[in-house]
Design a protein around this motif. Structure first.
Motif, PDB file in Angstrom:
ATOM      1  N   THR A  72     -47.318  10.160 -11.748  1.00 25.01           N
ATOM      2  CA  THR A  72     -48.473  10.902 -12.250  1.00 25.01           C
ATOM      3  C   THR A  72     -48.774  12.131 -11.403  1.00 25.01           C
ATOM      4  OG1 THR A  72     -50.014   9.562 -10.937  1.00 25.01           O
ATOM      5  CG2 THR A  72     -49.504   8.789 -13.171  1.00 25.01           C
ATOM      6  N   PHE A  73     -48.007  12.366 -10.341  1.00 28.44           N
ATOM      7  CA  PHE A  73     -48.245  13.496  -9.443  1.00 28.44           C
ATOM      8  C   PHE A  73     -46.907  14.107  -9.044  1.00 28.44           C
ATOM      9  CE2 PHE A  73     -47.844   9.609  -7.102  1.00 28.44           C
ATOM     10  CZ  PHE A  73     -47.075   9.929  -5.999  1.00 28.44           C
ATOM     11  N   GLU A  74     -46.968  15.326  -8.530  1.00 30.57           N
ATOM     12  CA  GLU A  74     -45.768  16.095  -8.243  1.00 30.57           C
ATOM     13  C   GLU A  74     -45.199  15.781  -6.862  1.00 30.57           C
ATOM     14  OE1 GLU A  74     -47.031  20.131  -8.469  1.00 30.57           O
ATOM     15  OE2 GLU A  74     -47.124  20.164 -10.659  1.00 30.57           O
ATOM     16  N   ALA A  75     -43.919  16.103  -6.724  1.00 31.68           N
ATOM     17  CA  ALA A  75     -43.291  16.246  -5.417  1.00 31.68           C
ATOM     18  C   ALA A  75     -42.690  17.640  -5.386  1.00 31.68           C
ATOM     19  CB  ALA A  75     -42.212  15.190  -5.210  1.00 31.68           C
ATOM     20  N   HIS A  76     -42.304  18.122  -4.221  1.00 27.30           N
ATOM     21  CA  HIS A  76     -41.737  19.462  -4.127  1.00 27.30           C
ATOM     22  C   HIS A  76     -40.475  19.551  -4.975  1.00 27.30           C
ATOM     23  CE1 HIS A  76     -44.394  21.202  -1.058  1.00 27.30           C
ATOM     24  NE2 HIS A  76     -44.534  19.950  -0.660  1.00 27.30           N
ATOM     25  N   GLY A  77     -40.502  20.428  -5.979  1.00 29.18           N
ATOM     26  CA  GLY A  77     -39.367  20.604  -6.868  1.00 29.18           C
ATOM     27  C   GLY A  77     -39.278  19.599  -7.997  1.00 29.18           C
ATOM     28  N   VAL A  78     -40.240  18.680  -8.076  1.00 33.45           N
ATOM     29  CA  VAL A  78     -40.222  17.635  -9.114  1.00 33.45           C
ATOM     30  C   VAL A  78     -41.585  17.604  -9.795  1.00 33.45           C
ATOM     31  CG1 VAL A  78     -39.887  15.188  -9.624  1.00 33.45           C
ATOM     32  CG2 VAL A  78     -38.576  16.262  -7.783  1.00 33.45           C
ATOM     33  N   ALA A  79     -41.603  17.822 -11.104  1.00 35.23           N
ATOM     34  CA  ALA A  79     -42.860  17.818 -11.857  1.00 35.23           C
ATOM     35  C   ALA A  79     -43.372  16.395 -12.056  1.00 35.23           C
ATOM     36  CB  ALA A  79     -42.646  18.482 -13.212  1.00 35.23           C
ATOM     37  N   ALA A  80     -44.674  16.279 -12.272  1.00 36.05           N
ATOM     38  CA  ALA A  80     -45.253  15.001 -12.681  1.00 36.05           C
ATOM     39  C   ALA A  80     -44.776  14.681 -14.092  1.00 36.05           C
ATOM     40  CB  ALA A  80     -46.772  15.081 -12.640  1.00 36.05           C
ATOM     41  N   ARG A  81     -44.311  13.458 -14.306  1.00 38.17           N
ATOM     42  CA  ARG A  81     -43.843  13.032 -15.637  1.00 38.17           C
ATOM     43  C   ARG A  81     -44.282  11.607 -15.874  1.00 38.17           C
ATOM     44  NH1 ARG A  81     -37.654  14.403 -16.815  1.00 38.17           N
ATOM     45  NH2 ARG A  81     -38.380  13.580 -18.812  1.00 38.17           N
ATOM     46  N   LEU A  82     -44.888  11.354 -17.045  1.00 36.80           N
ATOM     47  CA  LEU A  82     -45.354  10.012 -17.362  1.00 36.80           C
ATOM     48  C   LEU A  82     -44.285   9.157 -18.026  1.00 36.80           C
ATOM     49  CD1 LEU A  82     -49.001  10.635 -18.587  1.00 36.80           C
ATOM     50  CD2 LEU A  82     -48.237   9.694 -16.411  1.00 36.80           C
ATOM     51  N   SER A  83     -43.103   9.744 -18.300  1.00 37.24           N
ATOM     52  CA  SER A  83     -42.005   8.945 -18.852  1.00 37.24           C
ATOM     53  C   SER A  83     -40.679   9.606 -18.527  1.00 37.24           C
ATOM     54  CB  SER A  83     -42.150   8.772 -20.370  1.00 37.24           C
ATOM     55  OG  SER A  83     -41.898   9.992 -21.037  1.00 37.24           O
ATOM     56  N   THR A  84     -39.611   8.828 -18.626  1.00 35.04           N
ATOM     57  CA  THR A  84     -38.278   9.392 -18.512  1.00 35.04           C
ATOM     58  C   THR A  84     -37.988  10.256 -19.726  1.00 35.04           C
ATOM     59  OG1 THR A  84     -37.420   7.345 -19.486  1.00 35.04           O
ATOM     60  CG2 THR A  84     -37.304   7.549 -17.077  1.00 35.04           C
ATOM     61  N   ALA A  85     -36.944  11.059 -19.648  1.00 31.93           N
ATOM     62  CA  ALA A  85     -36.608  11.967 -20.749  1.00 31.93           C
ATOM     63  C   ALA A  85     -36.368  11.217 -22.051  1.00 31.93           C
ATOM     64  CB  ALA A  85     -35.386  12.796 -20.371  1.00 31.93           C
ATOM     65  N   ASP A  86     -35.805  10.008 -21.975  1.00 30.74           N
ATOM     66  CA  ASP A  86     -35.535   9.236 -23.194  1.00 30.74           C
ATOM     67  C   ASP A  86     -36.687   8.328 -23.597  1.00 30.74           C
ATOM     68  OD1 ASP A  86     -35.384   7.279 -21.263  1.00 30.74           O
ATOM     69  OD2 ASP A  86     -33.344   6.639 -21.732  1.00 30.74           O
ATOM     70  N   GLY A  87     -37.786   8.332 -22.821  1.00 24.90           N
ATOM     71  CA  GLY A  87     -38.954   7.518 -23.144  1.00 24.90           C
ATOM     72  C   GLY A  87     -38.822   6.050 -22.815  1.00 24.90           C
ATOM     73  N   ALA A  88     -37.735   5.648 -22.148  1.00 21.76           N
ATOM     74  CA  ALA A  88     -37.502   4.226 -21.876  1.00 21.76           C
ATOM     75  C   ALA A  88     -38.420   3.671 -20.796  1.00 21.76           C
ATOM     76  CB  ALA A  88     -36.041   4.001 -21.486  1.00 21.76           C
ATOM     77  N   VAL A  89     -38.849   4.528 -19.882  1.00 18.53           N
ATOM     78  CA  VAL A  89     -39.729   4.091 -18.787  1.00 18.53           C
ATOM     79  C   VAL A  89     -41.017   4.900 -18.874  1.00 18.53           C
ATOM     80  CG1 VAL A  89     -39.969   3.814 -16.304  1.00 18.53           C
ATOM     81  CG2 VAL A  89     -37.720   3.531 -17.361  1.00 18.53           C
ATOM     82  N   LYS A  90     -42.158   4.215 -19.000  1.00 17.42           N
ATOM     83  CA  LYS A  90     -43.434   4.891 -19.225  1.00 17.42           C
ATOM     84  C   LYS A  90     -44.494   4.412 -18.244  1.00 17.42           C
ATOM     85  CE  LYS A  90     -42.584   5.249 -24.204  1.00 17.42           C
ATOM     86  NZ  LYS A  90     -43.055   4.859 -25.562  1.00 17.42           N
ATOM     87  N   HIS A  91     -45.163   5.377 -17.613  1.00 14.77           N
ATOM     88  CA  HIS A  91     -46.315   5.081 -16.744  1.00 14.77           C
ATOM     89  C   HIS A  91     -47.563   5.104 -17.610  1.00 14.77           C
ATOM     90  CE1 HIS A  91     -49.109   5.179 -13.422  1.00 14.77           C
ATOM     91  NE2 HIS A  91     -48.128   5.227 -12.522  1.00 14.77           N
ATOM     92  N   LEU A  92     -48.414   4.088 -17.483  1.00 12.01           N
ATOM     93  CA  LEU A  92     -49.591   3.983 -18.339  1.00 12.01           C
ATOM     94  C   LEU A  92     -50.808   4.707 -17.787  1.00 12.01           C
ATOM     95  CD1 LEU A  92     -49.377   0.348 -19.752  1.00 12.01           C
ATOM     96  CD2 LEU A  92     -48.229   2.450 -20.496  1.00 12.01           C
ATOM     97  N   GLY A  93     -50.645   5.430 -16.670  1.00  8.83           N
ATOM     98  CA  GLY A  93     -51.732   6.285 -16.218  1.00  8.83           C
ATOM     99  C   GLY A  93     -52.272   5.942 -14.842  1.00  8.83           C
ATOM    100  N   ASP A  94     -52.862   6.966 -14.222  1.00  8.98           N
ATOM    101  CA  ASP A  94     -53.409   6.856 -12.870  1.00  8.98           C
ATOM    102  C   ASP A  94     -54.728   6.104 -12.879  1.00  8.98           C
ATOM    103  OD1 ASP A  94     -53.609   7.547 -10.056  1.00  8.98           O
ATOM    104  OD2 ASP A  94     -55.154   8.967 -10.655  1.00  8.98           O
ATOM    105  N   VAL A  95     -54.915   5.278 -11.847  1.00  5.34           N
ATOM    106  CA  VAL A  95     -56.179   4.571 -11.647  1.00  5.34           C
ATOM    107  C   VAL A  95     -56.696   4.963 -10.275  1.00  5.34           C
ATOM    108  CG1 VAL A  95     -57.307   2.326 -11.384  1.00  5.34           C
ATOM    109  CG2 VAL A  95     -55.486   2.628 -13.080  1.00  5.34           C
ATOM    110  N   GLY A  96     -57.868   5.553 -10.206  1.00  6.50           N
ATOM    111  CA  GLY A  96     -58.413   6.028  -8.934  1.00  6.50           C
ATOM    112  C   GLY A  96     -59.185   4.955  -8.188  1.00  6.50           C
TER     113      GLY A  96
END
Length: 203
Positions: free
Chosen positions: A49-73
């Motif tokens: 749900t957050f970036e790393a240097h050179g890597v964008a935040a992504r809630l799923s893999t390109a094929d949609g097989a792995v999905k993050h259900l969202g940040d919890v603070g």
């Protein structure tokens, strides 16, 4: 529920259409769950749900097989939980859930905030937990890899790894296929390499 700790033999779960990984910790702190996905061709993807240097935040893999259900603070007194849903298709070799505590959270430890990982294979009702009892108590360790989900032709295999970053390191772990490592399948090995990935951006 099967409870695991570092050094235990891997646990084999019935292979189902989906696997769920849940990371839990005390809601007094704002930790994060992200995952590393290792493909059978050796490529690595991060779902976070957050970036790393050179890597964008992504809630799923390109094929949609792995999905993050969202940040919890950070929240009211109790347990916080973040969840990743995984469809183990033939292109996925392994998935590693990572608990991350940014330096900006202040001093703490995975043991103090009781970080634990649960792997659930869904319809078969089989669950594995790598519990907080064995978590690292160093207040300057920011990344924790409790375990690995290995995808084989016939089963889902859970390994208790309990690997930690170097003190003060904000770099993500990464994974690679090779001839040496922790997990073996014939001549092939899978290795989790701590502190060798991109550096997380402060939250």
């Amino acid at each position: 529920m099967i409870n695991m700790k570092k050094g235990d033999a891997p646990v084999s779960l019935t292979k189902t259409a989906g696997v769920t990984a849940r990371m839990r910790w005390s809601s007094y702190t704002d930790y994060d769950l992200y995952v590393i996905v290792l493909r059978t061709n050796g490529d690595v993807e991060y779902v976070a749900t957050f970036e790393a240097h050179g890597v964008a935040a992504r809630l799923s893999t390109a094929d949609g097989a792995v999905k993050h259900l969202g940040d919890v603070g950070r929240g009211a007194r109790g347990i916080a939980e973040e969840t990743v849903e995984i469809e183990l298709n033939d292109s996925i070799r392994a998935v590693v859930p990572v608990a991350y505590s940014a330096q900006s959270n202040g001093r703490g430890s995975f043991h103090r905030y009781r970080v634990s990982l649960e792997i659930d294979n869904g319809t078969e009702g089989e669950k594995v937990e790598i519990s907080a009892e064995n978590a690292n108590n160093d207040a300057r360790v920011y990344s924790c890899v409790p375990g690995m989900i290995e995808n084989t032709q016939d089963a889902v295999i859970v390994h208790a790894l309990e690997q930690y970053s170097r003190r003060g390191s904000e770099n993500r772990p990464t994974m690679k296929l090779g001839r040496s490592g922790l997990l073996r399948k014939g001549a092939e090995t899978i290795e989790v390499v701590m502190d060798a990935g991109p550096r997380n951006r402060y939250k």
